[in-house]
Scaffold this motif. Sequence first.
Motif, mmCIF file in Angstrom:
data_model
loop_
_atom_site.group_PDB
_atom_site.id
_atom_site.type_symbol
_atom_site.label_atom_id
_atom_site.label_comp_id
_atom_site.label_asym_id
_atom_site.label_seq_id
_atom_site.Cartn_x
_atom_site.Cartn_y
_atom_site.Cartn_z
ATOM 1 N N ALA A 1 -50.229 -23.330 -24.782
ATOM 2 C CA ALA A 1 -51.239 -22.417 -25.327
ATOM 3 C C ALA A 1 -51.469 -21.220 -24.418
ATOM 4 O O ALA A 1 -51.056 -21.214 -23.265
ATOM 5 C CB ALA A 1 -52.548 -23.182 -25.501
ATOM 6 N N SER A 2 -52.135 -20.173 -24.958
ATOM 7 C CA SER A 2 -52.633 -19.097 -24.094
ATOM 8 C C SER A 2 -54.138 -19.254 -23.991
ATOM 9 O O SER A 2 -54.795 -19.581 -24.971
ATOM 10 C CB SER A 2 -52.343 -17.704 -24.620
ATOM 11 N N ALA B 1 -61.698 -12.889 -15.062
ATOM 12 C CA ALA B 1 -61.046 -12.802 -13.751
ATOM 13 C C ALA B 1 -62.071 -12.953 -12.643
ATOM 14 O O ALA B 1 -63.175 -12.435 -12.732
ATOM 15 C CB ALA B 1 -60.325 -11.463 -13.608
ATOM 16 N N GLU C 1 -61.070 -19.400 -13.603
ATOM 17 C CA GLU C 1 -59.715 -18.855 -13.548
ATOM 18 C C GLU C 1 -58.818 -19.739 -12.678
ATOM 19 O O GLU C 1 -57.712 -20.085 -13.068
ATOM 20 C CB GLU C 1 -59.791 -17.432 -12.978
ATOM 21 N N LYS C 2 -59.320 -20.098 -11.505
ATOM 22 C CA LYS C 2 -58.522 -20.912 -10.581
ATOM 23 C C LYS C 2 -58.470 -22.366 -11.019
ATOM 24 O O LYS C 2 -57.422 -22.993 -10.961
ATOM 25 C CB LYS C 2 -59.100 -20.823 -9.166
ATOM 26 N N ALA D 1 -55.894 -22.778 -13.728
ATOM 27 C CA ALA D 1 -54.522 -22.682 -13.209
ATOM 28 C C ALA D 1 -54.160 -23.961 -12.450
ATOM 29 O O ALA D 1 -53.082 -24.529 -12.651
ATOM 30 C CB ALA D 1 -54.378 -21.465 -12.310
ATOM 31 N N VAL E 1 -49.122 -23.201 -19.525
ATOM 32 C CA VAL E 1 -50.217 -22.513 -20.217
ATOM 33 C C VAL E 1 -50.300 -21.087 -19.684
ATOM 34 O O VAL E 1 -50.246 -20.873 -18.475
ATOM 35 C CB VAL E 1 -51.541 -23.271 -19.991
ATOM 36 N N THR E 2 -50.398 -20.115 -20.595
ATOM 37 C CA THR E 2 -50.506 -18.719 -20.171
ATOM 38 C C THR E 2 -51.978 -18.376 -20.027
ATOM 39 O O THR E 2 -52.732 -18.492 -20.983
ATOM 40 C CB THR E 2 -49.884 -17.793 -21.226
ATOM 41 N N ILE E 3 -52.366 -17.938 -18.824
ATOM 42 C CA ILE E 3 -53.768 -17.591 -18.608
ATOM 43 C C ILE E 3 -53.883 -16.079 -18.540
ATOM 44 O O ILE E 3 -53.217 -15.430 -17.724
ATOM 45 C CB ILE E 3 -54.292 -18.255 -17.327
ATOM 46 N N THR E 4 -54.693 -15.509 -19.413
ATOM 47 C CA THR E 4 -54.875 -14.059 -19.445
ATOM 48 C C THR E 4 -56.264 -13.755 -18.891
ATOM 49 O O THR E 4 -57.257 -14.252 -19.409
ATOM 50 C CB THR E 4 -54.700 -13.536 -20.883
ATOM 51 N N ASN E 5 -56.303 -12.928 -17.834
ATOM 52 C CA ASN E 5 -57.545 -12.727 -17.083
ATOM 53 C C ASN E 5 -58.226 -11.413 -17.447
ATOM 54 O O ASN E 5 -57.692 -10.350 -17.150
ATOM 55 C CB ASN E 5 -57.270 -12.714 -15.579
ATOM 56 N N PHE E 6 -59.398 -11.485 -18.010
ATOM 57 C CA PHE E 6 -60.152 -10.288 -18.388
ATOM 58 C C PHE E 6 -61.221 -9.997 -17.344
ATOM 59 O O PHE E 6 -61.629 -10.875 -16.594
ATOM 60 C CB PHE E 6 -60.795 -10.479 -19.759
ATOM 61 N N CYS F 1 -55.776 -15.366 -27.840
ATOM 62 C CA CYS F 1 -55.607 -16.629 -27.125
ATOM 63 C C CYS F 1 -55.909 -17.814 -28.042
ATOM 64 O O CYS F 1 -56.624 -17.677 -29.032
ATOM 65 C CB CYS F 1 -56.544 -16.695 -25.921
#
Lengths: 386, 343
Positions: free
Chosen positions: B149-150, B155, B160-161, B164, B174-179, B194
Amino acid sequence: MRLSALLYDKKIRDLIYQVAVLGGLVATGVYFVRNASENMVKAGIASGFDFLGRTSGIDVPFVLTNYQPSDSILALFWAGVANTLFVSLIAMVLATVLGFLIGLARLSNHWLLSTLAGGYIEFVRNIPLLFFVLFWYFGVIAALPQPRESIGFFGIAFLNNRGLTVPATESLSAFGWALIAILIATLAHWTYARVAKARKEATGQDAPVMLVGLVLLIGVPVLALVVASIATQWSIPALRGFNYRGGFVIIPEFVALLAALVTYTAGFIAEIVRGGIQAVVKGQREASYALGLTRGQTLRLIIIPQAMRVMIPPMTSQYLNVLKNSSFGAAIAYPDIVSLFMGSALNNTGQAIEIIAMTLAVYLVIGLAVSALMNVYNENTKLVTR
Amino acid sequence: MKKTTLTLLALAGMAAAPAMAQTLAPSPTLDAIKARGSLECGVHLGLPGFSFANDKGEWTGLDVDYCKALAAAILGDANKVKFTPTSVQQRWPILQSGQVDLLSRNTTITFSRNASLGINFQGINFYEGQTFIVRKSANVKAAKDLDGASVCVAAGSTEEKNAADWFRERSMKVTITNFQKNDDAIAAYDAGRCDAYTAGIGALAGQRAKLKVPGDHIILAEPISNDPQGPVTRYGDERYQAVVRWVLNGMIAAEALGVTSKNVDDMKANSKNAEVRRLLGAEGNFGAMLGLSNDWMYNAIKQVGNYAESYDRTVGKDSALKIERGQNQLWTKGGLLFTPPFQ
């Protein structure tokens, strides 16, 4: 010579002033650095560059380096630098192409074309860039389908709102050979063009430079790339669970940021192109027609080379703007240096001064490099007066 | 010789001290708050249930209530608070530079923050656990179903950490997209960028309301981490830090001792429990020992309420979020809330 006479000597006085100013600047800098570090120690805030060696633990959705979350914060920094460079350089090239086309359209005698180009330029130059970035981002996401309804390209590349998934390869050796072939072809073309030019100047005979160029610069690379792709083992993306697995993903944030930078900057470049071309005096064009050159030849051989001299300094500014504006990617989660390093890493370590200084240095170094390259180009194209 | 003189002088000073009124350690922060007539409190940009401003600009929420109680304890008036909304990234500089007196904004206590940012955590006002919100149609039952998943995240947050680390430990791709902001991340999740958005369970309960169709989404019940959260101050000024710590303790103690905003007058006048009497200033001079008025906790409880009243009103049973007390229940009732004695 007496001491007072020395003070009234212009050269020596200038030197004294310069030393004083420089000394003052250095002293101010030292004062600020010392003041900041003293106060940080007092407030219990960590300082120094030790944090670069710590494990970053941050997952990055789009990496061009070998970065993994288990790598150091320094590796995260380089991943951010690579992403900033990548989007900026591609945006510079595409914005130049689009800007030239729009600028030439603006000068066209065709009423509709010139009005459309004029309208585009006015629209773009009066809208804030952040609006472009968000518009493209939500536009791109909204326009693209969910993974299950992906748009496929020949069953190997898939486009959805998680990005464009393309086949990727672990080993690039075949492409290394292709690159060498392309370099040899380029070199061959360059040599051929020089020889042909010398012959034309000596004997007046035309050589088929265009045709040979087409073969060497387009034919050879295409052939080399095709051969290389056939010789390479590919990982083809396949739909499993949430999204396509395997392959390389070009994320929508990249596409949106690139589109925003290109469409925005092209508006400014178009005006520079128009200004440059209009700066070439009318007589040049008339003289060229009088000599029997065609419209295309006039533009290519007479107008553009002279317009370039006027265009290069403002173009340099635009390229630098593209580089700096790429930091707007942080607004839409494009993992550039600002987003990764000044966002995630800064928050995890709290070392604001070091991180901001490093980020600043990155922009400064890239910016100065771009300027230097443009200055070299400027030197080569400037009018040689006798 | 010189040293002996100094020691003698110091001893003389100590001997003289009890004769005068109790000498207090200097507290520039408390002095500044009193001189200013208001408390500067850094809160979240907008998180329903924790810190949220309505259309009239009135702030409500669990974290907001704590700042109001602190203002009541220091200044005698719960309304003398100026709230400064801060993003995940603005919060540290704004606290370090002294623009706010404290942060009360869903901030997770971590070792490295405490050790390297020059900040102290003064207690826990909410035991949070990180989880995910997903679309019902995705058919996800737990975080382990998210392979491939994304995930959208803010951020610089602990989430966030955590995310991951958690996926890496399980070798999940898993793709993590940081806003940059929570709201940007939620908006992108809502737009379909996402498959999941991750934050604390309590935070998600409030943020869910920001989605276009809240009913289409579910919050995964099983947390992947422990994220204790509480008020944060700068290093230095120990007396002020003690005030921040003990107002929070006082709110929890009031619940344990059965003191509420309704019965506080009666308790102060008639309670025979010595700890209640000390808490409310009917006995001893606990307020004065911190440089406050003796009815400091009386004011806080009278004007804001004890921990349970605040919890129920903002995130608990009387609120829109209806988050169970769970870990945020007194230790006597199976939760984790505990306070040292007022003694």
